[in-house]
Design a protein around this motif. Structure first.
Motif, PDB file in Angstrom:
ATOM      1  N   VAL A  84       0.863  -1.177   0.000  1.00 22.66           N
ATOM      2  CA  VAL A  84       0.000   0.000   0.000  1.00 22.66           C
ATOM      3  C   VAL A  84       0.902   1.231   0.000  1.00 22.66           C
ATOM      4  CG1 VAL A  84      -1.758   1.270   1.271  1.00 22.66           C
ATOM      5  CG2 VAL A  84      -1.803  -1.225   1.248  1.00 22.66           C
ATOM      6  N   ILE A  85       0.720   2.079  -1.037  1.00 23.41           N
ATOM      7  CA  ILE A  85       1.514   3.311  -1.129  1.00 23.41           C
ATOM      8  C   ILE A  85       0.629   4.440  -1.617  1.00 23.41           C
ATOM      9  CG2 ILE A  85       3.720   2.157  -1.531  1.00 23.41           C
ATOM     10  CD1 ILE A  85       3.378   2.717  -4.515  1.00 23.41           C
ATOM     11  N   ASP A  86       1.020   5.668  -1.281  1.00 27.80           N
ATOM     12  CA  ASP A  86       0.350   6.848  -1.819  1.00 27.80           C
ATOM     13  C   ASP A  86       1.027   7.207  -3.130  1.00 27.80           C
ATOM     14  OD1 ASP A  86      -1.440   7.233   0.299  1.00 27.80           O
ATOM     15  OD2 ASP A  86       0.105   8.244   1.483  1.00 27.80           O
ATOM     16  N   LEU A  87       0.231   7.427  -4.165  1.00 31.97           N
ATOM     17  CA  LEU A  87       0.773   7.760  -5.478  1.00 31.97           C
ATOM     18  C   LEU A  87       0.346   9.160  -5.889  1.00 31.97           C
ATOM     19  CD1 LEU A  87      -0.019   4.428  -7.352  1.00 31.97           C
ATOM     20  CD2 LEU A  87       2.188   5.171  -6.474  1.00 31.97           C
ATOM     21  N   ASP A  88       1.206   9.822  -6.615  1.00 35.85           N
ATOM     22  CA  ASP A  88       0.878  11.115  -7.210  1.00 35.85           C
ATOM     23  C   ASP A  88       0.006  10.807  -8.428  1.00 35.85           C
ATOM     24  OD1 ASP A  88       0.943  13.361  -8.962  1.00 35.85           O
ATOM     25  OD2 ASP A  88       2.814  14.052  -8.036  1.00 35.85           O
ATOM     26  N   ASP A  89      -1.291  11.084  -8.350  1.00 31.97           N
ATOM     27  CA  ASP A  89      -2.227  10.729  -9.427  1.00 31.97           C
ATOM     28  C   ASP A  89      -1.882  11.401 -10.747  1.00 31.97           C
ATOM     29  OD1 ASP A  89      -3.753   8.989  -7.898  1.00 31.97           O
ATOM     30  OD2 ASP A  89      -5.078  10.580  -7.186  1.00 31.97           O
TER      31      ASP A  89
ATOM     32  N   LYS B 170      -3.310   1.078 -13.256  1.00 33.61           N
ATOM     33  CA  LYS B 170      -2.241   1.543 -12.368  1.00 33.61           C
ATOM     34  C   LYS B 170      -1.158   0.472 -12.268  1.00 33.61           C
ATOM     35  CE  LYS B 170      -5.009   4.579  -9.463  1.00 33.61           C
ATOM     36  NZ  LYS B 170      -5.492   4.833  -8.084  1.00 33.61           N
TER      37      LYS B 170
END
Length: 72
Positions: A4-9, A24
């Protein structure tokens, strides 16, 4: 493996368009593959540049439509 990671959309969307991927997961895998294979591509370029070749002529030949190359 799941992570689980935060991505720059916005960055992910730019990469998706550049790579021609749809999901993705596909985009991230393609980007990782591109980076992982970068040194192999750089080595291939160095080997090509080491060959004593008139690359300008080769590039010009590549720009000539196939029908015209055959006629020449």
């Amino acid at each position: 493996m799941k992570t689980v990671i935060d991505l720059d959309d916005e960055l992910l969307d730019r990469a998706r368009r550049e790579l021609g991927t749809k999901s993705k997961k596909d985009t991230i895998h393609a980007a990782l593959r591109l980076v992982a294979e970068r040194s192999e591509r750089a080595q291939a370029i160095r080997e090509l540049l080491a060959v004593d070749q008139d690359w300008a002529g080769l590039l010009e030949d590549d720009k000539t439509p196939r029908g015209e190359q055959d006629a020449a």
